[in-house]
Design a protein around this motif. Structure first.
Motif, PDB file in Angstrom:
ATOM      1  N   ASP A 116       0.648  -1.294   0.037  1.00 43.78           N
ATOM      2  CA  ASP A 116       0.119  -0.077   0.002  1.00 43.78           C
ATOM      3  C   ASP A 116       1.084   1.198  -0.060  1.00 43.78           C
ATOM      4  N   GLN A 117       1.211   1.722  -1.272  1.00 38.79           N
ATOM      5  CA  GLN A 117       2.188   2.912  -1.241  1.00 38.79           C
ATOM      6  C   GLN A 117       1.707   3.900  -0.631  1.00 38.79           C
ATOM      7  N   PRO A 118       0.140   4.381  -0.833  1.00 39.95           N
ATOM      8  CA  PRO A 118      -0.210   5.900  -0.285  1.00 39.95           C
ATOM      9  C   PRO A 118      -0.226   5.835   1.054  1.00 39.95           C
ATOM     10  N   ALA A 119      -0.562   4.527   1.794  1.00 45.84           N
ATOM     11  CA  ALA A 119      -0.376   4.500   3.406  1.00 45.84           C
ATOM     12  C   ALA A 119       1.235   4.680   3.600  1.00 45.84           C
ATOM     13  N   PHE A 120       1.790   4.097   2.820  1.00 47.39           N
ATOM     14  CA  PHE A 120       3.527   4.060   3.247  1.00 47.39           C
ATOM     15  C   PHE A 120       3.619   5.639   3.282  1.00 47.39           C
ATOM     16  N   ALA A 121       3.248   6.121   2.187  1.00 44.50           N
ATOM     17  CA  ALA A 121       3.691   7.695   1.957  1.00 44.50           C
ATOM     18  C   ALA A 121       3.189   8.450   3.107  1.00 44.50           C
ATOM     19  N   LYS A 122       1.844   8.297   3.394  1.00 45.48           N
ATOM     20  CA  LYS A 122       1.378   9.032   4.511  1.00 45.48           C
ATOM     21  C   LYS A 122       2.163   8.680   5.944  1.00 45.48           C
ATOM     22  N   ALA A 123       2.522   7.386   6.253  1.00 47.70           N
ATOM     23  CA  ALA A 123       3.364   7.195   7.550  1.00 47.70           C
ATOM     24  C   ALA A 123       4.731   7.894   7.315  1.00 47.70           C
ATOM     25  N   VAL A 124       5.240   7.862   6.058  1.00 47.89           N
ATOM     26  CA  VAL A 124       6.545   8.529   5.971  1.00 47.89           C
ATOM     27  C   VAL A 124       6.309  10.259   6.480  1.00 47.89           C
ATOM     28  N   VAL A 125       5.205  11.021   5.983  1.00 52.47           N
ATOM     29  CA  VAL A 125       5.034  12.372   6.329  1.00 52.47           C
ATOM     30  C   VAL A 125       5.015  12.329   7.857  1.00 52.47           C
ATOM     31  N   ASP A 126       4.228  11.300   8.507  1.00 54.85           N
ATOM     32  CA  ASP A 126       4.111  11.453   9.859  1.00 54.85           C
ATOM     33  C   ASP A 126       5.319  11.354  10.604  1.00 54.85           C
ATOM     34  N   ALA A 127       6.139  10.212  10.197  1.00 58.90           N
ATOM     35  CA  ALA A 127       7.429  10.177  10.599  1.00 58.90           C
ATOM     36  C   ALA A 127       8.525  11.539  10.464  1.00 58.90           C
ATOM     37  N   THR A 128       8.429  12.098   9.334  1.00 58.28           N
ATOM     38  CA  THR A 128       9.254  13.168   9.019  1.00 58.28           C
ATOM     39  C   THR A 128       9.035  14.276   9.999  1.00 58.28           C
ATOM     40  N   SER A 129       7.672  14.583  10.400  1.00 62.02           N
ATOM     41  CA  SER A 129       7.344  15.757  11.101  1.00 62.02           C
ATOM     42  C   SER A 129       7.756  15.558  12.558  1.00 62.02           C
ATOM     43  N   LEU A 130       7.839  14.120  12.992  1.00 68.06           N
ATOM     44  CA  LEU A 130       8.342  13.834  14.421  1.00 68.06           C
ATOM     45  C   LEU A 130       9.794  13.771  14.276  1.00 68.06           C
ATOM     46  N   ALA A 131      10.480  13.385  13.205  1.00 67.37           N
ATOM     47  CA  ALA A 131      11.806  13.557  13.146  1.00 67.37           C
ATOM     48  C   ALA A 131      12.393  15.135  13.272  1.00 67.37           C
ATOM     49  N   ALA A 132      11.614  15.878  12.573  1.00 69.18           N
ATOM     50  CA  ALA A 132      11.837  17.210  12.673  1.00 69.18           C
ATOM     51  C   ALA A 132      11.979  17.903  14.233  1.00 69.18           C
ATOM     52  N   ASP A 133      11.429  17.118  15.129  1.00 72.96           N
ATOM     53  CA  ASP A 133      11.155  17.513  16.693  1.00 72.96           C
ATOM     54  C   ASP A 133      12.342  16.638  17.245  1.00 72.96           C
ATOM     55  N   ASP A 134      13.319  16.048  16.754  1.00 76.29           N
ATOM     56  CA  ASP A 134      14.363  15.399  17.144  1.00 76.29           C
ATOM     57  C   ASP A 134      14.104  14.055  17.650  1.00 76.29           C
ATOM     58  N   TYR A 135      12.908  13.524  17.314  1.00 77.79           N
ATOM     59  CA  TYR A 135      12.672  12.096  17.823  1.00 77.79           C
ATOM     60  C   TYR A 135      13.343  10.997  16.699  1.00 77.79           C
ATOM     61  N   LEU A 136      13.755  10.035  17.444  1.00 79.10           N
ATOM     62  CA  LEU A 136      14.049   8.826  16.570  1.00 79.10           C
ATOM     63  C   LEU A 136      12.792   7.827  16.480  1.00 79.10           C
ATOM     64  N   VAL A 137      12.222   8.002  15.190  1.00 76.11           N
ATOM     65  CA  VAL A 137      10.902   7.543  14.746  1.00 76.11           C
ATOM     66  C   VAL A 137      11.245   5.873  14.249  1.00 76.11           C
ATOM     67  N   THR A 138      10.417   5.195  14.731  1.00 75.09           N
ATOM     68  CA  THR A 138      10.102   3.649  14.019  1.00 75.09           C
ATOM     69  C   THR A 138       8.834   3.667  13.407  1.00 75.09           C
ATOM     70  N   PHE A 139       8.804   2.754  12.621  1.00 77.85           N
ATOM     71  CA  PHE A 139       7.572   2.360  11.939  1.00 77.85           C
ATOM     72  C   PHE A 139       7.102   1.210  12.424  1.00 77.85           C
ATOM     73  N   GLY A 140       5.793   1.162  13.359  1.00 76.25           N
ATOM     74  CA  GLY A 140       5.304   0.052  13.850  1.00 76.25           C
ATOM     75  C   GLY A 140       3.973  -0.833  12.969  1.00 76.25           C
ATOM     76  N   ILE A 141       4.125  -1.901  12.562  1.00 79.22           N
ATOM     77  CA  ILE A 141       3.278  -2.307  11.816  1.00 79.22           C
ATOM     78  C   ILE A 141       2.054  -2.945  12.599  1.00 79.22           C
ATOM     79  N   VAL A 142       0.678  -2.499  12.027  1.00 75.74           N
ATOM     80  CA  VAL A 142      -0.285  -2.755  13.040  1.00 75.74           C
ATOM     81  C   VAL A 142      -0.621  -4.174  12.771  1.00 75.74           C
ATOM     82  N   PRO A 143      -0.582  -4.919  13.814  1.00 76.26           N
ATOM     83  CA  PRO A 143      -0.774  -6.535  13.592  1.00 76.26           C
ATOM     84  C   PRO A 143      -2.035  -7.164  13.293  1.00 76.26           C
ATOM     85  N   ASP A 144      -2.124  -8.218  12.529  1.00 75.62           N
ATOM     86  CA  ASP A 144      -3.315  -8.722  12.118  1.00 75.62           C
ATOM     87  C   ASP A 144      -3.370 -10.318  12.586  1.00 75.62           C
ATOM     88  N   ALA A 145      -2.477 -10.739  13.313  1.00 71.91           N
ATOM     89  CA  ALA A 145      -2.316 -12.178  13.875  1.00 71.91           C
ATOM     90  C   ALA A 145      -1.263 -12.142  14.856  1.00 71.91           C
TER      91      ALA A 145
END
Length: 476
Positions: free
Chosen positions: A123-152
């Protein structure tokens, strides 16, 4: 500025016999003909339009990686830069070296988007949205990781426990190792646990500062490597080669252990992006469309009275009769038959092949080289037959063999050949003979692929019987 950093290192032993040490998991092609690495380049290019595409990989994979990036056709706005490790030292040193390069070239505020080369995101659009969210947090000096919503309740992944909201993400309470099934079920029910994807976003300066606090030995060793690279001039254009002696002193540690689990500046962006780490043949199988009996196939397969079976075949027809719940992976020189419940145990096959020093853990019959490929067609005592394909403009090294002679027959294209003191052109249906001890070189001066058959004969036919005198790819 957002700079993609592609980490391309793992061997993918659980995906043998397609993934091998000499042609590892990132270069595996899926059913659509694209490799995992190519898909990663395209995905990263979709969220970073300018700057560079930085790949951190082993020196041995440079030319294959360069070819995959060329296939992505990203243009001049996103040129490829390759940082080449002499040996693997895990993800913390790879990230540290990338951050040192990016901080010097683009400034400490430039952000790194760290991606694994062997993941699949559908899902490239969802990935792009997650990157936008991550870059905004990184701008505030956070170390950002991407957590995958589990389905099992997955036991094969590490987990992240998310806390209170922080900007577009959540604060990280803790990282959890791969859990038991009961714990995995409780995490799923709790609703605030995410799979640890191994993807990150942070400023170059922030990650270097956190390394200085929590893993100073890693940062100090990597800074010594960076200084050695400057001193010996190993930073040339798009190829940044890390000196072997200096890199040998760098601790072997993951970025999770080095800083993510220790820092107080860690945030997670929950991401429902159709993610898979393609960690076993079960994951590959699940990408194929099942028939009415839940059979799946990539390649030519026939199923008779068969259910729940996956077949992948590169060259020939595979017929499955009267079987249930198996995986059959067929390559030209190795066949894997496995129960899906034991998919993780395929790595034991690779371990045993290594113990026996069997070439099948390392090489396919078709082997990639900077100039093209060669395929071993047949071999026996004192002879070996190869099909050699040279790309337009490609050139083998000027070389010599002590123990074997070679007979070259051109099938298609035109070959420019150095044979001893002579330089000749050999066309289709023509041949030349090269005795042992003669210097020789093969080039393709044309605009079409050069295809030829090589017949080797001699007392020793190993690939290590080669002395290189000149090489346009720097392998001397």
């Amino acid at each position: 500025m957002l700079i993609p950093v592609i980490l391309s290192g793992g061997a993918g032993t659980r995906l043998w016999p397609v993934s091998r040490e000499g042609h590892p998991k990132p270069f595996m092609k899926l059913a659509d003909g694209q490799s995992l690495l190519l898909k990663t380049y395209l995905r990263a290019a979709g969220v970073a339009q300018v700057g560079e595409m930085l790949t951190v990989t082993n020196r041995d994979y440079f030319f294959m990686s360069k070819d995959e990036l060329a296939n992505a056709k990203l243009g001049e706005n996103l040129p490829g830069v390759f940082m080449l490790e002499p040996v693997g030292r895990n993800t913390a040193p790879a990230v540290a070296m990338a951050a040192l390069h990016i901080a010097e070239k683009y400034g400490r505020d430039a952000r790194l988007l760290v991606l694994a080369a062997d993941h699949l995101i559908q899902d490239q659009p969802a990935f792009a949205k997650a990157v936008v969210d991550a870059t905004s947090l990184a701008a505030d000096d956070y170390l950002v990781t991407f957590g995958i919503v589990p389905d099992a309740p997955e036991t094969g992944f590490g987990y992240i426990e998310a806390g209170e909201a922080v900007g577009a993400g959540k604060a990280v309470k803790r990282f959890v190792e791969k859990p038991s099934l009961d714990k995995a079920r409780s995490y799923l029910e709790a609703g605030n646990f995410l799979w640890n994807s191994g993807m990150f976003c942070f400023k170059a300066g922030t990650v270097l500062d956190e390394l200085a606090v929590h893993a100073p030995d890693v940062l100090k060793a990597c800074e010594a490597c960076w200084a050695a690279m400057k001193e010996c001039g190993s930073r040339i254009d798009a190829m940044l080669e890390i000196p072997a002696e200096a890199f040998g002193e760098v601790p072997d540690i993951s970025v999770d252990y080095a800083i993510m689990e220790r820092s107080s500046k860690v945030a997670v962006v929950p991401a429902d992006i159709g993610w898979s780490d393609i960690g076993s043949w079960n994951a590959i199988r699940d990408l194929a469309v099942p028939d009415a009996d839940s059979n799946r196939a990539v390649g030519d397969a026939i199923f008779v009275d068969t259910r729940n079976t996956y077949v992948q075949s590169e060259d020939r027809l595979v017929a499955a009769v009267g079987i249930d719940n198996l995986m059959i992976i067929d390559t030209p020189d190795a066949l894997l038959v496995a129960h899906p419940d034991k998919a993780q145990e395929v790595k034991q096959v690779v371990a045993r092949l290594k113990q026996r020093d069997h070439d099948a853990y390392k090489l396919h019959r078709t082997v990639a080289r900077p100039w093209g490929t060669y395929t071993v067609l047949e071999e026996g005592p004192r002879f070996k037959i190869k099909r050699i394909e040279v790309k337009p403009g490609g050139s083998l090294s000027l070389q010599m063999h002590h123990h074997r002679s070679e007979h070259w027959v051109v099938v298609s294209g035109m070959a420019k050949v150095v044979n001893g003191d002579r330089e000749i052109f050999v066309g289709t249906n023509q041949s030349t003979y090269i005795p042992a001890g003669h210097k020789h070189r093969l080039e393709n001066p044309g605009v079409m692929d050069l295809v030829m058959i090589e017949v080797q004969s001699g007392e020793y036919l190993g690939e290590d019987d080669i002395v290189r005198f000149q090489d346009v790819y720097g392998r001397c």
